[in-house]
Design a protein around this motif. Structure first.
Motif, mmCIF file in Angstrom:
data_model
loop_
_atom_site.group_PDB
_atom_site.id
_atom_site.type_symbol
_atom_site.label_atom_id
_atom_site.label_comp_id
_atom_site.label_asym_id
_atom_site.label_seq_id
_atom_site.Cartn_x
_atom_site.Cartn_y
_atom_site.Cartn_z
ATOM 1 N N ARG A 3 2.082 -12.460 11.630
ATOM 2 C CA ARG A 3 0.850 -12.749 10.906
ATOM 3 C C ARG A 3 0.576 -14.253 10.829
ATOM 4 O O ARG A 3 -0.024 -14.732 9.882
ATOM 5 N N GLY A 4 1.071 -15.002 11.810
ATOM 6 C CA GLY A 4 0.843 -16.441 11.840
ATOM 7 C C GLY A 4 1.656 -17.207 10.817
ATOM 8 O O GLY A 4 1.388 -18.370 10.555
ATOM 9 N N LYS A 5 2.657 -16.558 10.236
ATOM 10 C CA LYS A 5 3.490 -17.190 9.208
ATOM 11 C C LYS A 5 4.876 -17.447 9.798
ATOM 12 O O LYS A 5 5.458 -16.566 10.422
ATOM 13 N N ASP A 6 5.402 -18.622 9.554
ATOM 14 C CA ASP A 6 6.730 -18.936 10.081
ATOM 15 C C ASP A 6 7.783 -18.929 8.975
ATOM 16 O O ASP A 6 8.714 -19.721 8.973
ATOM 17 N N TYR A 7 7.615 -18.012 8.014
ATOM 18 C CA TYR A 7 8.584 -17.868 6.928
ATOM 19 C C TYR A 7 8.648 -16.399 6.518
ATOM 20 O O TYR A 7 7.752 -15.609 6.822
ATOM 21 N N ALA A 8 9.724 -16.054 5.856
ATOM 22 C CA ALA A 8 9.885 -14.672 5.392
ATOM 23 C C ALA A 8 8.992 -14.434 4.181
ATOM 24 O O ALA A 8 8.846 -15.298 3.317
ATOM 25 N N THR A 9 8.388 -13.253 4.147
ATOM 26 C CA THR A 9 7.567 -12.871 3.008
ATOM 27 C C THR A 9 8.303 -11.802 2.204
ATOM 28 O O THR A 9 9.258 -11.195 2.702
ATOM 29 N N ASN A 10 7.864 -11.555 0.987
ATOM 30 C CA ASN A 10 8.583 -10.615 0.128
ATOM 31 C C ASN A 10 8.287 -9.152 0.456
ATOM 32 O O ASN A 10 9.142 -8.302 0.302
ATOM 33 N N VAL A 11 7.064 -8.839 0.900
ATOM 34 C CA VAL A 11 6.711 -7.452 1.212
ATOM 35 C C VAL A 11 5.698 -7.427 2.352
ATOM 36 O O VAL A 11 4.816 -8.272 2.431
ATOM 37 N N LEU A 12 5.871 -6.458 3.243
ATOM 38 C CA LEU A 12 4.914 -6.219 4.319
ATOM 39 C C LEU A 12 4.507 -4.755 4.271
ATOM 40 O O LEU A 12 5.339 -3.880 4.008
ATOM 41 N N THR A 13 3.237 -4.500 4.514
ATOM 42 C CA THR A 13 2.721 -3.141 4.548
ATOM 43 C C THR A 13 2.175 -2.856 5.939
ATOM 44 O O THR A 13 1.380 -3.633 6.464
ATOM 45 N N PHE A 14 2.615 -1.753 6.502
ATOM 46 C CA PHE A 14 2.144 -1.314 7.803
ATOM 47 C C PHE A 14 1.446 0.024 7.606
ATOM 48 O O PHE A 14 2.084 1.077 7.570
ATOM 49 N N ALA A 15 0.124 -0.022 7.423
ATOM 50 C CA ALA A 15 -0.658 1.196 7.214
ATOM 51 C C ALA A 15 -0.767 1.960 8.527
ATOM 52 O O ALA A 15 -0.948 1.366 9.586
ATOM 53 N N TYR A 16 -0.648 3.279 8.463
ATOM 54 C CA TYR A 16 -0.753 4.109 9.661
ATOM 55 C C TYR A 16 -2.181 4.186 10.165
ATOM 56 O O TYR A 16 -2.418 4.370 11.344
ATOM 57 N N ALA A 17 -3.142 4.095 9.262
ATOM 58 C CA ALA A 17 -4.556 4.107 9.630
ATOM 59 C C ALA A 17 -5.281 3.195 8.652
ATOM 60 O O ALA A 17 -4.890 3.071 7.497
ATOM 61 N N GLU A 18 -6.314 2.538 9.142
ATOM 62 C CA GLU A 18 -7.058 1.620 8.289
ATOM 63 C C GLU A 18 -8.549 1.787 8.517
ATOM 64 O O GLU A 18 -8.985 2.257 9.563
ATOM 65 N N GLY A 19 -9.318 1.363 7.532
ATOM 66 C CA GLY A 19 -10.764 1.325 7.653
ATOM 67 C C GLY A 19 -11.370 2.678 7.920
ATOM 68 O O GLY A 19 -11.109 3.654 7.232
#
Length: 99
Positions: free
Chosen positions: A3-19
């Protein structure tokens, strides 16, 4: 680099379907990934119980799965209010109360 971030984040969400791919009557489905190293560090820095901080991050991730975001100030305010309400319903304090 994700996601253009070069650091670890606390939570990521991977939705199976969007919009438009999500029907109104379909349950929301997603993978929610907590980075435990970040979770533990943040909980320690903020002097929070680990379970309380983990619950907040899970709620945050679930809201992302439902299409909420915090890319601008209005969206952030709406999402933070929902997080606070949901966590209060679980008997937990406002995660943003120290701001």
């Amino acid at each position: 680099l994700y996601r253009g971030k070069d650091y670890a984040t606390n939570v990521l969400t991977f939705a199976y379907a969007e919009g438009e791919d999500v029907a109104d009557d379909d349950p929301v489905q997603a993978d929610i990934v907590l980075c435990t190293d970040v979770l533990l560090k943040e909980a320690s820095e903020r002097k929070l119980p680990v379970g309380q901080h983990a619950a907040h991050l899970i709620v945050h991730g679930v809201l992302h799965a439902q299409g909420y975001d915090h890319d601008d100030d209005d969206e952030a305010v709406e999402m933070e209010q929902l997080e606070t309400e949901i966590l209060a319903g679980l008997g937990m304090p406002d995660p943003y109360g120290d701001r």
